[in-house]
Design a protein around this motif. Sequence first.
Motif, PDB file in Angstrom:
ATOM      1  N   LYS A 120      75.675  30.949 -27.307  1.00 34.50           N
ATOM      2  CA  LYS A 120      74.824  31.406 -26.220  1.00 34.50           C
ATOM      3  C   LYS A 120      75.426  32.661 -25.596  1.00 34.50           C
ATOM      4  O   LYS A 120      76.613  32.730 -25.347  1.00 34.50           O
ATOM      5  CB  LYS A 120      74.683  30.317 -25.156  1.00 34.50           C
ATOM      6  N   GLY A 121      74.589  33.650 -25.361  1.00 32.41           N
ATOM      7  CA  GLY A 121      75.059  34.893 -24.784  1.00 32.41           C
ATOM      8  C   GLY A 121      75.257  35.998 -25.796  1.00 32.41           C
ATOM      9  O   GLY A 121      75.742  37.075 -25.435  1.00 32.41           O
ATOM     10  N   ASP A 173      79.653  35.175 -14.900  1.00 34.58           N
ATOM     11  CA  ASP A 173      78.915  34.889 -16.125  1.00 34.58           C
ATOM     12  C   ASP A 173      79.356  35.794 -17.265  1.00 34.58           C
ATOM     13  O   ASP A 173      79.295  35.399 -18.441  1.00 34.58           O
ATOM     14  CB  ASP A 173      77.415  35.037 -15.862  1.00 34.58           C
ATOM     15  N   VAL A 200      70.741  41.581 -19.266  1.00 37.80           N
ATOM     16  CA  VAL A 200      70.267  40.401 -18.544  1.00 37.80           C
ATOM     17  C   VAL A 200      68.944  40.002 -19.177  1.00 37.80           C
ATOM     18  O   VAL A 200      67.959  40.740 -19.090  1.00 37.80           O
ATOM     19  CB  VAL A 200      70.083  40.691 -17.036  1.00 37.80           C
ATOM     20  N   ARG A 201      68.938  38.874 -19.855  1.00 41.25           N
ATOM     21  CA  ARG A 201      67.713  38.404 -20.499  1.00 41.25           C
ATOM     22  C   ARG A 201      66.679  38.016 -19.445  1.00 41.25           C
ATOM     23  O   ARG A 201      67.022  37.438 -18.412  1.00 41.25           O
ATOM     24  CB  ARG A 201      67.992  37.174 -21.363  1.00 41.25           C
ATOM     25  N   THR A 202      65.433  38.291 -19.738  1.00 36.59           N
ATOM     26  CA  THR A 202      64.354  37.902 -18.830  1.00 36.59           C
ATOM     27  C   THR A 202      63.259  37.126 -19.534  1.00 36.59           C
ATOM     28  O   THR A 202      62.241  36.808 -18.916  1.00 36.59           O
ATOM     29  CB  THR A 202      63.751  39.146 -18.156  1.00 36.59           C
ATOM     30  N   ARG A 204      63.364  34.019 -20.806  1.00 34.36           N
ATOM     31  CA  ARG A 204      63.318  32.608 -20.413  1.00 34.36           C
ATOM     32  C   ARG A 204      63.110  32.440 -18.911  1.00 34.36           C
ATOM     33  O   ARG A 204      62.409  31.532 -18.473  1.00 34.36           O
ATOM     34  CB  ARG A 204      64.620  31.914 -20.822  1.00 34.36           C
ATOM     35  N   GLN A 210      66.535  34.285 -11.439  1.00 29.89           N
ATOM     36  CA  GLN A 210      67.973  34.292 -11.689  1.00 29.89           C
ATOM     37  C   GLN A 210      68.741  34.695 -10.439  1.00 29.89           C
ATOM     38  O   GLN A 210      69.792  34.129 -10.125  1.00 29.89           O
ATOM     39  CB  GLN A 210      68.295  35.236 -12.847  1.00 29.89           C
ATOM     40  N   THR A 215      72.547  32.417 -11.006  1.00 31.44           N
ATOM     41  CA  THR A 215      73.096  32.333 -12.359  1.00 31.44           C
ATOM     42  C   THR A 215      72.312  33.297 -13.250  1.00 31.44           C
ATOM     43  O   THR A 215      71.079  33.301 -13.216  1.00 31.44           O
ATOM     44  CB  THR A 215      72.983  30.910 -12.928  1.00 31.44           C
ATOM     45  N   ASP A 217      71.422  35.114 -17.030  1.00 27.56           N
ATOM     46  CA  ASP A 217      71.369  34.909 -18.479  1.00 27.56           C
ATOM     47  C   ASP A 217      71.821  36.195 -19.149  1.00 27.56           C
ATOM     48  O   ASP A 217      71.008  37.045 -19.524  1.00 27.56           O
ATOM     49  CB  ASP A 217      69.940  34.541 -18.883  1.00 27.56           C
ATOM     50  N   CYS A 219      73.758  38.692 -21.975  1.00 27.38           N
ATOM     51  CA  CYS A 219      73.866  38.786 -23.429  1.00 27.38           C
ATOM     52  C   CYS A 219      74.669  40.035 -23.775  1.00 27.38           C
ATOM     53  O   CYS A 219      74.337  41.134 -23.319  1.00 27.38           O
ATOM     54  CB  CYS A 219      72.472  38.858 -24.057  1.00 27.38           C
TER      55      CYS A 219
END
Length: 611
Positions: A120-121, A173, A200-202, A204, A210, A215, A217, A219
Amino acid sequence: MMTDLASTTPQSLGRDPMVGLRLARVDGFEPAIALGQDELPAYLRRFTILFADDATMRRGGIGRVTRAVNAQGEAVALKQLILPTRDEFDDDAAHEALVAKFKAAFREEYECHRALSGLKGFPRLYGWGEVDGVPAIVMEWVEGETLARLRSRLAVDDAGRLSPLVAARLGRDLFDLLCRMSLVGEGFVHRDISPANIMVRTARLPLDRQLAEGTFDLCLIDFGSSLALEPASAVAGTGGKASFTERYATLRRATVAYAPPEMLTDDIPDLRALRMSPAIDVYAAASTVYELIAGVALYEAAPSTSGSRKKTRDIASPYRLKMDTRPDYPIGAHAPGCDLTQLLRREPDVVLAAAEQAQQLGLEPDSEELRDALAFVDAQLFDVVMACLSSHQKDRPEPAAVEAALSAFCDHYAQNVGRSLRGEPLTPCPMDASGRAVRRALMVGATVVCGVVWAVVVVSAALLASGARVTATLGSLVWSGSLPGIIAALALALPGIAGVAAGALARDRRSGFLQGVLALSACEVPVLVVAACSVFSQRAVMGGLVAALVATYTLTWFLLAMGFAFELPVSAPRRTKAQMATPLAGGAAAARTFGGPVEVSSDSISTTKEA
């Protein structure tokens, strides 16, 4: 904002696939994962015929990344090697050797990414092949935005600084990703961590969610400089053999503004060992967090007023600059002269942490005392970041230690703001991952032991008392009969359960200890009163129940006290006398009255998509 092609296919666009989108055939495709013979054909169909949108092309190391879709409309990222141009003075052999060098470096990037793609990441990797005779990597297209572009939108002031709490959460993170890289083989080093390589994933969870949840997400992308670590014995036993790092050093560089000194020169002893260390990523990640806090990169701030270091432009070599000068202490958003009222409108978590306590002390939103209290708490974060920026690798902490310190800062932020306002010692952010792990292990072990002993005592005493003849006299009320075992068990267990529950629901460990002991005692006293008014036919039963009551009370108190003991204070700022005001009904009301409406503009957190 870039056009969203994730749900479009060439057919749905109503045009020939060659118009606007480039047909990319991936020849010699090698899946990144092991597949069965029945799975391979469908996998090849997914990733061997792609339609690339060259308008999305971005440079990434020695390759260029383009967003592409397959026939099913699935979005992927296609990264192709940028072959070196031939110099007019190069002969065929020299040029072919340079091309082979680029291809080998690109393949090494693929292999490093392949080892990490299951974590993950990190972007998922689909496979390797060639497009028009040029090596290519097919991987996940990450929906989101890089920190480099996102930073200005998250800034709380005109200087481009983030709220220290948000910067700490992003840093926590990020260092968590560094810890995960150590889980694969002997570990990996990214060696080019920078805001441009952190996304920063968006897909999900939207960015505003976030931010609200605290927290992110994250990557890590672009593994053009990454390296799989080797055992120490292998590094020491190579003798004079050139390493991959040394052979391709000119191709695999770090971003100068964030790289540690050892990545900025080729003329120092033990270069290979220095460049195979997680300490490289610690320095670069801390440099990134520094920029989020201060609004400028390392060494870009104005020189110290003391004149203790030279201006950046006076030192020609970035290596010498980072070796010979210490970066200035970051100046955060809560520094003297800040417009605290406007800042708090963009820091909802800080408002919730400070508003109620500040109201009780009669402080205004723009008071210097409130600003000093926030700055005192922020200094914990600055100290953690500065500890990572040593020019010498051996002086930098491990990634796990930094992650532990940043987690502690985030977890205790609201509590520490209140303590700072009251002039009490702060809960520290120790950069001691091993010590924290040991303390946690001791805490868990002691809890298990106490829980087992407590359960044995309750069950044993209940079995001993079950069926015993007892006469209870409470004033004019008299009851006589056999005591059910379940009643004895409940009488012994409920005080401990109530104490632990009250402690767990408290806002901090100190309150938890006090509330837990009060709940424990409040439930224990009635049981003791009933026991004192009861006469058992067997004296041994009465003695056993009293001993069990004392044992369960002691065990529960020990658990509560142990939890409180893990909270170690540090020095607190000196406080001036403040007027007391009537407390408000609650934190939300205090936030509305004290901080005013909190601005969370959708424009400030809008997202784009890039590779």
